[in-house]
Design a protein around this motif. Structure first.
Motif, PDB file in Angstrom:
ATOM      1  N   GLU A  29       0.829  -1.200   0.000  1.00 49.38           N
ATOM      2  CA  GLU A  29       0.000   0.000   0.000  1.00 49.38           C
ATOM      3  C   GLU A  29       0.868   1.256   0.000  1.00 49.38           C
ATOM      4  OE1 GLU A  29      -3.241   0.032  -0.306  1.00 49.38           O
ATOM      5  OE2 GLU A  29      -3.337  -2.159  -0.320  1.00 49.38           O
ATOM      6  N   LYS A  30       0.445   2.272  -0.779  1.00 46.72           N
ATOM      7  CA  LYS A  30       1.150   3.546  -0.755  1.00 46.72           C
ATOM      8  C   LYS A  30       1.008   4.198   0.617  1.00 46.72           C
ATOM      9  CE  LYS A  30       1.275   5.376  -5.476  1.00 46.72           C
ATOM     10  NZ  LYS A  30       0.912   6.549  -6.299  1.00 46.72           N
ATOM     11  N   PRO A  31       2.036   4.912   1.076  1.00 46.19           N
ATOM     12  CA  PRO A  31       1.909   5.624   2.357  1.00 46.19           C
ATOM     13  C   PRO A  31       0.910   6.778   2.235  1.00 46.19           C
ATOM     14  CG  PRO A  31       3.934   6.252   1.259  1.00 46.19           C
ATOM     15  CD  PRO A  31       3.346   5.130   0.448  1.00 46.19           C
ATOM     16  N   GLY A  56       3.334  13.542  -0.100  1.00 45.82           N
ATOM     17  CA  GLY A  56       4.784  13.411  -0.045  1.00 45.82           C
ATOM     18  C   GLY A  56       5.318  12.857  -1.350  1.00 45.82           C
ATOM     19  N   GLY A  57       6.575  13.160  -1.631  1.00 39.29           N
ATOM     20  CA  GLY A  57       7.230  12.626  -2.821  1.00 39.29           C
ATOM     21  C   GLY A  57       8.708  12.398  -2.541  1.00 39.29           C
ATOM     22  N   ARG A  58       9.262  11.382  -3.165  1.00 33.50           N
ATOM     23  CA  ARG A  58      10.698  11.119  -3.035  1.00 33.50           C
ATOM     24  C   ARG A  58      11.168  10.402  -4.284  1.00 33.50           C
ATOM     25  NH1 ARG A  58      11.119   6.226   1.489  1.00 33.50           N
ATOM     26  NH2 ARG A  58      10.220   4.566   0.221  1.00 33.50           N
ATOM     27  N   ARG A  59      12.458  10.449  -4.512  1.00 35.33           N
ATOM     28  CA  ARG A  59      13.002   9.732  -5.657  1.00 35.33           C
ATOM     29  C   ARG A  59      14.474   9.440  -5.432  1.00 35.33           C
ATOM     30  NH1 ARG A  59      13.144  14.235 -10.518  1.00 35.33           N
ATOM     31  NH2 ARG A  59      14.465  15.787  -9.511  1.00 35.33           N
ATOM     32  N   GLY A  60      14.933   8.378  -6.060  1.00 36.33           N
ATOM     33  CA  GLY A  60      16.353   8.079  -6.063  1.00 36.33           C
ATOM     34  C   GLY A  60      17.054   8.930  -7.096  1.00 36.33           C
ATOM     35  N   ARG A  61      18.354   8.777  -7.162  1.00 40.19           N
ATOM     36  CA  ARG A  61      19.156   9.580  -8.081  1.00 40.19           C
ATOM     37  C   ARG A  61      18.744   9.300  -9.528  1.00 40.19           C
ATOM     38  NH1 ARG A  61      25.241   8.648  -7.050  1.00 40.19           N
ATOM     39  NH2 ARG A  61      24.510   9.310  -5.002  1.00 40.19           N
ATOM     40  N   GLY A  62      18.211  10.336 -10.194  1.00 38.27           N
ATOM     41  CA  GLY A  62      17.831  10.202 -11.597  1.00 38.27           C
ATOM     42  C   GLY A  62      16.519   9.490 -11.839  1.00 38.27           C
ATOM     43  N   ASP A  63      15.806   9.097 -10.788  1.00 40.84           N
ATOM     44  CA  ASP A  63      14.544   8.382 -10.957  1.00 40.84           C
ATOM     45  C   ASP A  63      13.371   9.354 -10.911  1.00 40.84           C
ATOM     46  OD1 ASP A  63      15.936   6.018 -10.998  1.00 40.84           O
ATOM     47  OD2 ASP A  63      15.756   5.698  -8.836  1.00 40.84           O
ATOM     48  N   THR A 113       3.138   9.801  -2.460  1.00 41.56           N
ATOM     49  CA  THR A 113       2.198   9.168  -1.533  1.00 41.56           C
ATOM     50  C   THR A 113       0.770   9.455  -1.994  1.00 41.56           C
ATOM     51  OG1 THR A 113       1.921  11.102  -0.104  1.00 41.56           O
ATOM     52  CG2 THR A 113       3.822   9.685   0.330  1.00 41.56           C
ATOM     53  N   GLU A 114      -0.174   8.844  -1.292  1.00 42.01           N
ATOM     54  CA  GLU A 114      -1.569   9.245  -1.480  1.00 42.01           C
ATOM     55  C   GLU A 114      -1.734  10.690  -0.992  1.00 42.01           C
ATOM     56  OE1 GLU A 114      -3.706   7.517  -2.979  1.00 42.01           O
ATOM     57  OE2 GLU A 114      -3.060   5.417  -2.831  1.00 42.01           O
ATOM     58  N   THR A 115      -2.618  11.450  -1.671  1.00 43.79           N
ATOM     59  CA  THR A 115      -2.881  12.828  -1.249  1.00 43.79           C
ATOM     60  C   THR A 115      -3.735  12.817   0.022  1.00 43.79           C
ATOM     61  OG1 THR A 115      -2.780  13.570  -3.530  1.00 43.79           O
ATOM     62  CG2 THR A 115      -3.858  15.046  -1.975  1.00 43.79           C
ATOM     63  N   SER A 116      -3.452  13.731   0.909  1.00 45.19           N
ATOM     64  CA  SER A 116      -4.158  13.792   2.188  1.00 45.19           C
ATOM     65  C   SER A 116      -5.621  14.223   1.991  1.00 45.19           C
ATOM     66  CB  SER A 116      -3.471  14.797   3.110  1.00 45.19           C
ATOM     67  OG  SER A 116      -3.691  16.122   2.620  1.00 45.19           O
ATOM     68  N   ARG A 117      -6.382  14.086   3.046  1.00 48.69           N
ATOM     69  CA  ARG A 117      -7.713  14.668   3.051  1.00 48.69           C
ATOM     70  C   ARG A 117      -7.588  16.188   3.073  1.00 48.69           C
ATOM     71  NH1 ARG A 117     -11.260  11.133   7.438  1.00 48.69           N
ATOM     72  NH2 ARG A 117     -11.207   9.140   6.287  1.00 48.69           N
ATOM     73  N   GLU A 118      -8.586  16.849   2.532  1.00 49.16           N
ATOM     74  CA  GLU A 118      -8.557  18.311   2.473  1.00 49.16           C
ATOM     75  C   GLU A 118      -8.967  18.921   3.819  1.00 49.16           C
ATOM     76  OE1 GLU A 118      -9.458  19.165  -2.225  1.00 49.16           O
ATOM     77  OE2 GLU A 118     -11.156  19.082  -0.830  1.00 49.16           O
ATOM     78  N   VAL A 119      -8.337  20.045   4.123  1.00 49.30           N
ATOM     79  CA  VAL A 119      -8.681  20.817   5.325  1.00 49.30           C
ATOM     80  C   VAL A 119      -9.082  22.218   4.881  1.00 49.30           C
ATOM     81  CG1 VAL A 119      -7.792  21.845   7.442  1.00 49.30           C
ATOM     82  CG2 VAL A 119      -7.173  19.501   6.843  1.00 49.30           C
ATOM     83  N   THR A 120     -10.261  22.681   5.325  1.00 50.17           N
ATOM     84  CA  THR A 120     -10.747  24.014   4.960  1.00 50.17           C
ATOM     85  C   THR A 120     -10.301  25.035   5.998  1.00 50.17           C
ATOM     86  OG1 THR A 120     -12.687  23.072   3.856  1.00 50.17           O
ATOM     87  CG2 THR A 120     -12.778  25.404   4.454  1.00 50.17           C
ATOM     88  N   ILE A 121      -9.611  26.057   5.523  1.00 42.01           N
ATOM     89  CA  ILE A 121      -9.154  27.154   6.380  1.00 42.01           C
ATOM     90  C   ILE A 121      -9.899  28.423   5.950  1.00 42.01           C
ATOM     91  CG2 ILE A 121      -7.177  28.509   7.151  1.00 42.01           C
ATOM     92  CD1 ILE A 121      -7.094  25.567   7.999  1.00 42.01           C
ATOM     93  N   GLN A 122     -10.425  29.135   6.911  1.00 44.47           N
ATOM     94  CA  GLN A 122     -11.272  30.288   6.605  1.00 44.47           C
ATOM     95  C   GLN A 122     -10.837  31.510   7.409  1.00 44.47           C
ATOM     96  OE1 GLN A 122     -15.332  29.106   6.404  1.00 44.47           O
ATOM     97  NE2 GLN A 122     -16.107  31.193   6.689  1.00 44.47           N
ATOM     98  N   LYS A 123     -10.860  32.642   6.738  1.00 45.67           N
ATOM     99  CA  LYS A 123     -10.571  33.893   7.423  1.00 45.67           C
ATOM    100  C   LYS A 123     -11.804  34.364   8.200  1.00 45.67           C
ATOM    101  CE  LYS A 123      -6.895  36.470   5.110  1.00 45.67           C
ATOM    102  NZ  LYS A 123      -6.591  37.679   4.320  1.00 45.67           N
TER     103      LYS A 123
END
Length: 305
Positions: free
Chosen positions: A200-202, A267-274, A279-289
């Protein structure tokens, strides 16, 4: 008369062929070994050179270090030779004025003291399905020798020092070990390296110290990923004008925002030249002024329309 001559000639050829082959068979010598590998420094292997017709024969042993290398004389004996060095050996018998044909080659391997180990590039604590991984066989003090490599398991049967897995799956999980070989020399097998591939993807998770930005203030958002030391965080924001990426270079995955919107991360990562592995995208959080039109209500209405 002609037929009788032809018959005698045919009989003569058959006799020469039969007795000639018998003589060659009797002159043939064979080289055998009580082991194929000299296991360690101070070890030895016994070679025995024997003939089909051994009467009054002595034997000579020859060695070369490679298939195309120069052959050197080792020793003379009654047929038994004790050797402490690997190489490609053959022998022949002799007596006064007579030498047998040489034997077939016998290759004796020799283990060397150089230690080998398996390393992984990138050196991550966890590997996920779909990531690219390279295992490498490292040899200490290998010098300029032209080493060939052997791997266990040998699914891909590579002979190079790198064992590449272009898109890891759960079936690639297991223990890997390697050894190095050069002509007649070889190392011991390395200790096993354990590779674990998670299916499973993180997941990324967003937390906020507040969901409402006070007048003239700001809110801190934090994106956390499993094994977060290996991941770079990518932030996204949606508002009335659409979705945008947010540049964030903070290694701890936090951002301070003073604009309302709907935020998410991955999150994202890669080896040298790869390529980057996400990762899976997180759930959304609504921020309001404070005093601002509700983004949550806006996106609910637009989704209905």
């Amino acid at each position: 008369m002609g037929n009788e001559l032809l018959l005698r000639l045919s009989f003569f050829v058959l006799c020469v062929a039969f007795y000639g082959n018998a003589e060659e068979r009797e002159d043939k010598v064979t080289l055998t070994a009580d082991a194929k590998i000299i296991q360690h420094a101070g070890g030895r292997v016994t070679l025995t050179c024997s003939a089909y017709r051994p009467a009054a024969l002595m034997y000579e042993l020859y060695r070369r270090s490679s298939f195309h290398g120069r052959e050197t004389f080792i020793n003379t004996s009654n047929g038994v030779f004790s050797i402490t060095e690997g190489g490609i050996y053959r022998c022949r018998g002799f007596t006064q004025g007579f030498f047998t044909p040489v034997s077939d080659d016998v290759t004796i391997k020799e283990t060397v003291s150089n230690r080998v180990s398996v390393t992984m590039e990138p050196n991550w604590s966890q590997i996920y399905r779909g990531e690219k991984v390279t295992l490498r066989c490292e040899i200490r003090g290998g010098g300029g020798a032209q080493w060939m490599y052997e791997w266990r398991p040998n699914r891909n049967s590579p002979s190079s020092r790198e064992y590449k897995i272009n898109s890891a799956t759960a079936s690639d999980s297991g223990e890997y070990s390697c050894m190095a070989k050069s002509d007649y020399k070889q190392t011991q097998w390395s200790d096993a390296f354990r590779l674990s591939v998670l299916s499973e993807k993180p997941k990324a998770t967003v937390t906020a110290d507040n969901t409402i930005i006070p007048a003239g203030g700001s809110v801190t958002l934090r994106c956390s990923v499993e094994n977060s030391a290996d991941w770079k965080v990518y932030w996204f924001r949606r508002d009335f004008s659409g979705a945008t990426n947010i540049n964030n270079n903070k290694p701890d995955g936090t951002i301070i925002v003073s604009d309302g919107g709907v935020y998410s991360c991955r999150g994202g990562r890669r080896g040298r030249g790869d390529p980057v592995f996400y990762t899976e995208t997180s759930r959304e959080v609504t921020i309001q002024k404070t005093g601002e039109f509700s983004y949550q209500l806006f996106f609910k209405i637009t989704s209905i329309i």
